[in-house]
Design a protein around this motif. Structure first.
Motif, PDB file in Angstrom:
ATOM      1  N   LEU A  42       0.827  -1.207   0.000  1.00 27.45           N
ATOM      2  CA  LEU A  42       0.000   0.000   0.000  1.00 27.45           C
ATOM      3  C   LEU A  42       0.859   1.254   0.000  1.00 27.45           C
ATOM      4  O   LEU A  42       0.577   2.231  -0.723  1.00 27.45           O
ATOM      5  N   ILE A  43       1.913   1.255   0.805  1.00 27.68           N
ATOM      6  CA  ILE A  43       2.794   2.421   0.863  1.00 27.68           C
ATOM      7  C   ILE A  43       3.507   2.616  -0.474  1.00 27.68           C
ATOM      8  O   ILE A  43       3.640   3.748  -0.973  1.00 27.68           O
ATOM      9  N   GLN A  44       3.951   1.495  -1.092  1.00 25.23           N
ATOM     10  CA  GLN A  44       4.593   1.587  -2.404  1.00 25.23           C
ATOM     11  C   GLN A  44       3.659   2.196  -3.440  1.00 25.23           C
ATOM     12  O   GLN A  44       4.095   2.921  -4.343  1.00 25.23           O
ATOM     13  N   LEU A  45       2.359   1.917  -3.311  1.00 22.19           N
ATOM     14  CA  LEU A  45       1.371   2.403  -4.280  1.00 22.19           C
ATOM     15  C   LEU A  45       0.869   3.807  -3.956  1.00 22.19           C
ATOM     16  O   LEU A  45      -0.016   4.329  -4.642  1.00 22.19           O
ATOM     17  N   GLY A  46       1.411   4.408  -2.888  1.00 21.52           N
ATOM     18  CA  GLY A  46       1.040   5.782  -2.556  1.00 21.52           C
ATOM     19  C   GLY A  46      -0.181   5.926  -1.670  1.00 21.52           C
ATOM     20  O   GLY A  46      -0.701   7.022  -1.509  1.00 21.52           O
ATOM     21  N   ALA A  47      -0.642   4.819  -1.086  1.00 19.40           N
ATOM     22  CA  ALA A  47      -1.801   4.873  -0.187  1.00 19.40           C
ATOM     23  C   ALA A  47      -1.337   5.077   1.249  1.00 19.40           C
ATOM     24  O   ALA A  47      -0.164   4.885   1.584  1.00 19.40           O
ATOM     25  N   THR A  48      -2.278   5.482   2.105  1.00 22.42           N
ATOM     26  CA  THR A  48      -2.005   5.650   3.535  1.00 22.42           C
ATOM     27  C   THR A  48      -2.732   4.563   4.306  1.00 22.42           C
ATOM     28  O   THR A  48      -3.966   4.566   4.378  1.00 22.42           O
ATOM     29  N   PRO A  49      -2.013   3.617   4.899  1.00 25.30           N
ATOM     30  CA  PRO A  49      -2.675   2.595   5.717  1.00 25.30           C
ATOM     31  C   PRO A  49      -3.001   3.134   7.108  1.00 25.30           C
ATOM     32  O   PRO A  49      -2.151   3.722   7.776  1.00 25.30           O
ATOM     33  N   LYS A  50      -4.259   2.933   7.525  1.00 26.00           N
ATOM     34  CA  LYS A  50      -4.669   3.221   8.912  1.00 26.00           C
ATOM     35  C   LYS A  50      -4.887   1.875   9.581  1.00 26.00           C
ATOM     36  O   LYS A  50      -5.783   1.134   9.183  1.00 26.00           O
ATOM     37  N   VAL A  51      -4.083   1.558  10.590  1.00 18.71           N
ATOM     38  CA  VAL A  51      -4.057   0.185  11.093  1.00 18.71           C
ATOM     39  C   VAL A  51      -4.541   0.105  12.535  1.00 18.71           C
ATOM     40  O   VAL A  51      -4.346   1.013  13.339  1.00 18.71           O
ATOM     41  N   TYR A  52      -5.174  -1.038  12.841  1.00 17.29           N
ATOM     42  CA  TYR A  52      -5.597  -1.320  14.217  1.00 17.29           C
ATOM     43  C   TYR A  52      -5.642  -2.825  14.441  1.00 17.29           C
ATOM     44  O   TYR A  52      -6.111  -3.585  13.596  1.00 17.29           O
ATOM     45  N   ASP A  53      -5.135  -3.237  15.610  1.00 21.64           N
ATOM     46  CA  ASP A  53      -5.247  -4.618  16.078  1.00 21.64           C
ATOM     47  C   ASP A  53      -5.427  -4.575  17.594  1.00 21.64           C
ATOM     48  O   ASP A  53      -4.786  -3.751  18.266  1.00 21.64           O
ATOM     49  N   PRO A  54      -6.261  -5.444  18.157  1.00 22.48           N
ATOM     50  CA  PRO A  54      -6.512  -5.393  19.601  1.00 22.48           C
ATOM     51  C   PRO A  54      -5.277  -5.614  20.462  1.00 22.48           C
ATOM     52  O   PRO A  54      -5.170  -5.037  21.545  1.00 22.48           O
ATOM     53  N   VAL A  55      -4.325  -6.450  20.026  1.00 17.62           N
ATOM     54  CA  VAL A  55      -3.172  -6.747  20.890  1.00 17.62           C
ATOM     55  C   VAL A  55      -1.822  -6.695  20.179  1.00 17.62           C
ATOM     56  O   VAL A  55      -0.784  -6.720  20.852  1.00 17.62           O
ATOM     57  N   ALA A  56      -1.790  -6.628  18.855  1.00 16.77           N
ATOM     58  CA  ALA A  56      -0.518  -6.794  18.141  1.00 16.77           C
ATOM     59  C   ALA A  56       0.099  -5.485  17.650  1.00 16.77           C
ATOM     60  O   ALA A  56       1.070  -5.508  16.896  1.00 16.77           O
ATOM     61  N   MET A  57      -0.398  -4.345  18.091  1.00 17.15           N
ATOM     62  CA  MET A  57       0.088  -3.061  17.582  1.00 17.15           C
ATOM     63  C   MET A  57       1.576  -2.862  17.863  1.00 17.15           C
ATOM     64  O   MET A  57       2.351  -2.469  16.985  1.00 17.15           O
ATOM     65  N   ASP A  58       2.013  -3.125  19.088  1.00 15.84           N
ATOM     66  CA  ASP A  58       3.412  -2.884  19.453  1.00 15.84           C
ATOM     67  C   ASP A  58       4.347  -3.786  18.666  1.00 15.84           C
ATOM     68  O   ASP A  58       5.399  -3.342  18.187  1.00 15.84           O
ATOM     69  N   ASN A  59       3.994  -5.057  18.546  1.00 18.48           N
ATOM     70  CA  ASN A  59       4.842  -5.977  17.792  1.00 18.48           C
ATOM     71  C   ASN A  59       4.924  -5.585  16.328  1.00 18.48           C
ATOM     72  O   ASN A  59       5.988  -5.671  15.700  1.00 18.48           O
ATOM     73  N   PHE A  60       3.812  -5.140  15.766  1.00 18.37           N
ATOM     74  CA  PHE A  60       3.813  -4.727  14.363  1.00 18.37           C
ATOM     75  C   PHE A  60       4.645  -3.461  14.170  1.00 18.37           C
ATOM     76  O   PHE A  60       5.397  -3.340  13.204  1.00 18.37           O
ATOM     77  N   ARG A  61       4.530  -2.534  15.109  1.00 19.69           N
ATOM     78  CA  ARG A  61       5.278  -1.282  15.007  1.00 19.69           C
ATOM     79  C   ARG A  61       6.796  -1.534  15.035  1.00 19.69           C
ATOM     80  O   ARG A  61       7.569  -0.829  14.392  1.00 19.69           O
ATOM     81  N   ARG A  62       7.208  -2.555  15.805  1.00 20.51           N
ATOM     82  CA  ARG A  62       8.633  -2.872  15.857  1.00 20.51           C
ATOM     83  C   ARG A  62       9.167  -3.346  14.503  1.00 20.51           C
ATOM     84  O   ARG A  62      10.344  -3.158  14.189  1.00 20.51           O
ATOM     85  N   LEU A  63       8.291  -3.935  13.691  1.00 15.62           N
ATOM     86  CA  LEU A  63       8.707  -4.415  12.379  1.00 15.62           C
ATOM     87  C   LEU A  63       8.431  -3.423  11.260  1.00 15.62           C
ATOM     88  O   LEU A  63       9.097  -3.453  10.221  1.00 15.62           O
ATOM     89  N   ARG A  64       7.452  -2.551  11.439  1.00 14.60           N
ATOM     90  CA  ARG A  64       7.045  -1.635  10.376  1.00 14.60           C
ATOM     91  C   ARG A  64       6.749  -0.251  10.955  1.00 14.60           C
ATOM     92  O   ARG A  64       5.620   0.238  10.908  1.00 14.60           O
TER      93      ARG A  64
END
Length: 442
Positions: free
Chosen positions: A336-358
């Motif tokens: 999505l980022i490569q295509l110029g879109a803005t991802p708005k993301v939400y997960d009940p418990v995995a936000m911190d782990n995802f942020r560490r990778l992306r």
């Protein structure tokens, strides 16, 4: 029984806590002092329902201890279980550095007969390697056993205490008797086999389940083209007792720490003996392509994604876990980022782990599902958390600026979305394209 479990990841921690729950004296060992301090204080470094409460109960009862002192824990044990990580090398082969390091420390601490079990997922022949390493370090009697695990994140406690089967690979009657006795209270089938077959059972099991997932996703892609419903197809298939209903849920592919790692490792194991595992290579390829079906559906609905705001519900690779390893959301966000879109993301418990990778500046991090949906051109469900399946979709639709709902896990029924004005795109089922307008990019 006195048991020492080396490694406090998903497998080691859950196994150790559950063995204590069965009444055994258990040491859980890890080199990470901060993790051990967290565990001693009642904390849990992973998200696994019920694990924290069970850990605290058994610590209070004096059956469960956490330590960095491997030598002391091994000295007191009758049974030593190796449950360290075996991550993938760039070649796809399993990295056995942590297994080797644990074995060397065990060998230095041996002070009498013990059964040393490998619960980590390891290539065929690894237990022979463990035996050789231990023999170099310790001249006394010991036995080796393969004790593969079949835990699923999110249901790991249930899978440990109420398993489908226990596989024990050993060439020793003494070890066989000890391990059978350990697992007898679980009241399940126990298969005693040779060590190499036990090692292969784990890889073969995960590879077969991955194959079922990729197969039903291929069927789903055909269903979309011929206007059939993959959920009905899977239901009909699953009624055949030779097939069964499990792992026939079409979606955007598998992820996590096991299936991707174990399928690539088995391909390498086959390659090392000059066998081309063509079927499993195709399974892996299908899975990689399947996650991009979300992007294809976004293009189908919106055309160019440049300047679009795309809400993503779910970052973990499956519900009831905070594990984002090999999660489809990783590659979807990147694309999505490569295509110029803005991802708005939400997960009940995995936000911190995802942020560490992306931790990309182009990602918008949201504190709720509704916040992610607000002012979005499209909404993509990537992980079928219960709170997403039970949300009021009318409120979601009202919050969005667009009308596109891509259901990557078939979490919603046509009845739930019809009449709300969504352009609804599930997986392997007919899309519901009610009259709607594509908003202009501002």
């Amino acid at each position: 029984m006195n048991i020492t479990v080396i490694g406090t990841g998903y497998v080691g921690l859950v196994s150790g806590v559950c063995y204590a729950e069965l009444g055994h004296q258990v040491y859980c060992v890890d080199k990470d002092a901060e993790k051990i301090e967290l565990l001693l204080s009642g904390g849990i470094p992973i998200y696994e329902p019920g694990l924290g409460e069970m850990s605290c109960t058994n610590m209070e009862a004096g059956r469960l201890r956490f330590t960095t002192d491997l030598s002391g824990a091994v000295a007191d044990a009758e049974l030593v279980i190796i449950a360290v990580g075996t991550p993938s090398l760039p070649s796809g082969e399993a990295d056995l550095r942590f297994v080797d390091a644990a074995v060397r420390e065990i060998g230095a601490a041996m002070n009498g007969y013990k059964v040393v079990c490998v619960k980590s997922t390891v290539p065929v022949g690894t237990n022979d390697r463990v035996r050789e390493l231990l023999s170099e370090l310790y001249e006394g009697p010991f036995d080796i056993a393969s004790l593969p695990e079949f835990l699923r994140e999110g249901t790991a406690i249930r899978d440990t205490l109420a398993p489908d089967r226990i596989i024990i690979g050993t060439d020793s009657q003494r070890a066989s008797k000890l391990l059978s006795g350990l697992h007898e209270p679980l009241n399940t089938r126990i298969l005693i086999t040779d060590i190499r077959s036990a090692e292969m059972i784990k890889y073969a099991s995960n590879a077969f389940l991955a194959t079922k997932i990729s197969f039903i996703n291929e069927i789903a892609n055909i269903c979309e083209k011929v206007k059939a419903d993959v959920t009905e197809v899977a239901k009909g298939m699953g009624l055949d007792t030779r097939i069964g209903p499990s792992f026939l849920g079409a979606g955007i592919g598998y992820g996590g720490s096991c299936f991707p790692k174990d399928t690539t490792a088995l391909i390498q194991i086959a390659g090392n003996v000059h066998y081309d595992f063509k079927l499993l290579k195709s399974v892996v390829e299908v899975n990689k392509e399947q996650r991009y079906s979300v992007i294809s559906k976004l293009h189908q609905a919106l055309g160019s994604l440049e300047g679009r705001t795309i809400a993503l519900w779910g970052l973990a690779f499956k519900p009831e876990t905070d594990d984002v390893r090999e999660a489809p959301a990783l590659e979807i966000v990147d694309r999505l980022i490569q295509l110029g879109a803005t991802p708005k993301v939400y997960d009940p418990v995995a936000m911190d782990n995802f942020r560490r990778l992306r931790n990309h500046p182009g990602i918008q991090w949201c504190s709720s599902a509704l916040e992610a949906a607000k002012d979005s051109d499209a909404l993509c469900l990537l992980t079928e958390w219960r709170q997403f399946k039970e949300i009021n979709l009318a409120e979601v639709k009202a919050a969005m600026s667009g009308t596109v709902l891509i259901d990557g896990r078939n979490a919603f029924s046509e009845q739930q979305v019809s009449g709300l004005g969504f352009g609804y795109y599930p997986v392997g089922r007919p899309s519901l394209q009610e009259p709607f307008e594509i908003p202009e990019v501002v």
